[in-house]
Design a protein around this motif. Sequence first.
Motif, PDB file in Angstrom:
ATOM      1  N   LEU A  67     -76.962  77.899  23.481  1.00 29.52           N
ATOM      2  CA  LEU A  67     -76.682  77.842  21.892  1.00 29.52           C
ATOM      3  C   LEU A  67     -76.660  79.247  21.270  1.00 29.52           C
ATOM      4  O   LEU A  67     -77.025  80.323  21.571  1.00 29.52           O
ATOM      5  CB  LEU A  67     -78.049  77.031  21.412  1.00 29.52           C
ATOM      6  CG  LEU A  67     -78.420  75.883  21.666  1.00 29.52           C
ATOM      7  CD1 LEU A  67     -79.951  75.555  21.235  1.00 29.52           C
ATOM      8  CD2 LEU A  67     -77.415  74.688  21.047  1.00 29.52           C
ATOM      9  N   THR A 102     -74.425  72.578  22.661  1.00 31.19           N
ATOM     10  CA  THR A 102     -73.591  71.979  21.528  1.00 31.19           C
ATOM     11  C   THR A 102     -72.317  71.368  22.304  1.00 31.19           C
ATOM     12  O   THR A 102     -72.212  71.654  23.419  1.00 31.19           O
ATOM     13  CB  THR A 102     -72.816  73.247  20.446  1.00 31.19           C
ATOM     14  OG1 THR A 102     -72.092  74.040  21.383  1.00 31.19           O
ATOM     15  CG2 THR A 102     -74.172  73.932  19.810  1.00 31.19           C
ATOM     16  N   THR A 120     -76.808  69.250  19.977  1.00 35.03           N
ATOM     17  CA  THR A 120     -76.669  69.349  18.385  1.00 35.03           C
ATOM     18  C   THR A 120     -75.350  69.968  17.829  1.00 35.03           C
ATOM     19  O   THR A 120     -75.004  70.789  18.365  1.00 35.03           O
ATOM     20  CB  THR A 120     -77.893  70.151  17.947  1.00 35.03           C
ATOM     21  OG1 THR A 120     -77.693  70.438  16.353  1.00 35.03           O
ATOM     22  CG2 THR A 120     -77.671  71.454  18.732  1.00 35.03           C
TER      23      THR A 120
END
Length: 241
Positions: A67, A102, A120
């Motif tokens: 991330l 992601t 996410t």
Amino acid sequence: MNTTIPQVFAKAVARDPAAPLLTWYDDATGDRTELSGTTLDNWVAKTANLLVDGVGLGHGDTVALLLPPHWQTAALLLGVSAAGLAADLGGDPQPVEALFTTPELVERAAGWATLDRYATGLLPLAMPLRTPPEGYADYVTEVRNHGDHFRGEPVGAADRALAGYVELSHQDVVEAALERATELGITAGARVLIDTAFYPDANDWLLAPLAAGASIVLCANLDTSKTEARAATEKVTLTLA
């Protein structure tokens, strides 16, 4: 002296639970998210509960976090630590029990062998993904189903905090964070504006400020024409850009 990441975070929250602890800006999307100590602590607890009760992880297991700098990344890293787990921050693929990434990094994440995968979109207002990548659950949807308080096994100074390419204990991480805070000039009570383009390492944008007793204004895709006004608005005392 605090010797674990959860202790560092607990002290940061306790200083003033209602005050902004981490404020997030993304000048590419116009997103601004302000998290008080209480709000960030809530996300951290929910994340730890997701990992322990939802995924079924136990003390010492490893979680990969592929991330970029973001307030959700902070919640995940601190949640992993609270749960007594070790975080792999994206070195070479290693055995892990769960992975968070992601949609843009799914191809890179394919190297990590685990059945428990979460994605996410790092979207404004913590919006869920419209369609998660195949084989992935949506982190922001799943985490909201878990409790606001976490009660787990105590985390010790010698427990693993970081895994993968670099293996560090909690005490190692805290000492490195304090050393880095000194190098960057971060002091207790400071409010630090940080440009993620120049400081992408979590030690710089998260752990060093927390260990030093500072609050954070984290900026992605920083429009430098806005830096001076933003620093004034956010009562910034130190700019790292």
